[in-house]
Design a protein around this motif. Structure first.
Motif, PDB file in Angstrom:
ATOM      1  N   ALA A  62       5.607  -3.158   2.870  1.00 59.94           N
ATOM      2  CA  ALA A  62       4.743  -2.247   2.118  1.00 59.94           C
ATOM      3  C   ALA A  62       3.275  -2.655   2.279  1.00 59.94           C
ATOM      4  CB  ALA A  62       5.140  -2.237   0.641  1.00 59.94           C
ATOM      5  N   HIS A  63       3.015  -3.951   2.204  1.00 59.40           N
ATOM      6  CA  HIS A  63       1.635  -4.438   2.364  1.00 59.40           C
ATOM      7  C   HIS A  63       1.121  -4.132   3.773  1.00 59.40           C
ATOM      8  CE1 HIS A  63      -1.910  -6.843   1.704  1.00 59.40           C
ATOM      9  NE2 HIS A  63      -1.629  -7.570   2.775  1.00 59.40           N
ATOM     10  N   ALA A  64       1.958  -4.364   4.774  1.00 58.96           N
ATOM     11  CA  ALA A  64       1.560  -4.085   6.160  1.00 58.96           C
ATOM     12  C   ALA A  64       1.287  -2.592   6.356  1.00 58.96           C
ATOM     13  CB  ALA A  64       2.641  -4.555   7.131  1.00 58.96           C
ATOM     14  N   GLN A  65       2.100  -1.746   5.732  1.00 64.49           N
ATOM     15  CA  GLN A  65       1.866  -0.306   5.846  1.00 64.49           C
ATOM     16  C   GLN A  65       0.559   0.089   5.180  1.00 64.49           C
ATOM     17  OE1 GLN A  65       5.485   1.737   4.472  1.00 64.49           O
ATOM     18  NE2 GLN A  65       5.655   2.523   6.555  1.00 64.49           N
ATOM     19  N   GLU A  70      -4.980   1.860   5.829  1.00 64.04           N
ATOM     20  CA  GLU A  70      -6.406   1.608   5.604  1.00 64.04           C
ATOM     21  C   GLU A  70      -7.157   1.514   6.934  1.00 64.04           C
ATOM     22  OE1 GLU A  70      -6.636  -1.896   3.168  1.00 64.04           O
ATOM     23  OE2 GLU A  70      -5.764  -0.885   1.430  1.00 64.04           O
ATOM     24  N   LEU A  71      -6.563   0.795   7.901  1.00 65.21           N
ATOM     25  CA  LEU A  71      -7.201   0.676   9.212  1.00 65.21           C
ATOM     26  C   LEU A  71      -7.297   2.033   9.901  1.00 65.21           C
ATOM     27  CD1 LEU A  71      -5.596  -2.621  10.530  1.00 65.21           C
ATOM     28  CD2 LEU A  71      -7.992  -2.264   9.894  1.00 65.21           C
ATOM     29  N   ARG A  72      -6.234   2.816   9.784  1.00 66.55           N
ATOM     30  CA  ARG A  72      -6.232   4.143  10.406  1.00 66.55           C
ATOM     31  C   ARG A  72      -7.302   5.025   9.760  1.00 66.55           C
ATOM     32  NH1 ARG A  72      -5.466   6.285  15.172  1.00 66.55           N
ATOM     33  NH2 ARG A  72      -5.607   8.502  14.855  1.00 66.55           N
ATOM     34  N   ALA A  73      -7.422   4.959   8.442  1.00 67.54           N
ATOM     35  CA  ALA A  73      -8.440   5.746   7.738  1.00 67.54           C
ATOM     36  C   ALA A  73      -9.844   5.313   8.167  1.00 67.54           C
ATOM     37  CB  ALA A  73      -8.275   5.606   6.227  1.00 67.54           C
TER      38      ALA A  73
END
Length: 142
Positions: A62-65, A70-73
């Motif tokens: 869940a944390h990795a997702q 966030e990185l994708r955004a």
């Protein structure tokens, strides 16, 4: 009388053998129950460890997702900003090109005022280089 005594002794011996057999079976049963209880306790500990590891893996996933989203955004935002900047530079290039065309037309008409034309030509070339660099940069981040 002897026969009766023999029968009593035989009955006593059989009774003692039966009691001994029952005692032995009781000890074996208790040993099996103890072993089963120990095995059950070990399996319960293993199950608890596996469940803890599974919960940890779920939390990590869940944390990795979250981080991935966030990185994708952030990447999408960065690309949108770069695209907006490229569009603004492209619009400026169009204005500079239009100005260049006007100056070329005026030069052709007047044949003497080439100073503004040279400056406009350099500006158009610089803007074309900037757009090319931005488009290359966008292609790398996509």
């Amino acid at each position: 009388k002897m026969r009766g005594e023999f029968e009593v002794r035989s009955a006593d011996a059989v009774g003692a053998a039966v009691r001994e057999l029952q005692d032995q079976q009781q000890r074996e049963l208790q040993g099996l129950q103890t072993a089963a209880a120990e095995r059950e306790a070990e399996l319960a500990r293993q199950l608890q460890r596996v469940q803890d590891e599974a919960r940890g893996a779920v939390r990590s996933h869940a944390h990795a997702q979250e981080q991935l989203f966030e990185l994708r955004a952030a990447l999408d935002k960065s690309q949108a900003a770069a695209m907006a900047e490229t569009d603004a530079v492209r619009e400026e290039l169009e204005r500079a090109t239009a100005r260049l065309n006007v100056l070329e037309h005026e030069r052709a008409s007047a044949e003497g005022g080439s100073g503004g034309l040279n400056m406009a030509t350099r500006r158009v070339e610089a803007l074309e280089e900037l757009i090319s660099a931005r488009e290359s940069q966008l292609a790398k981040t996509s």
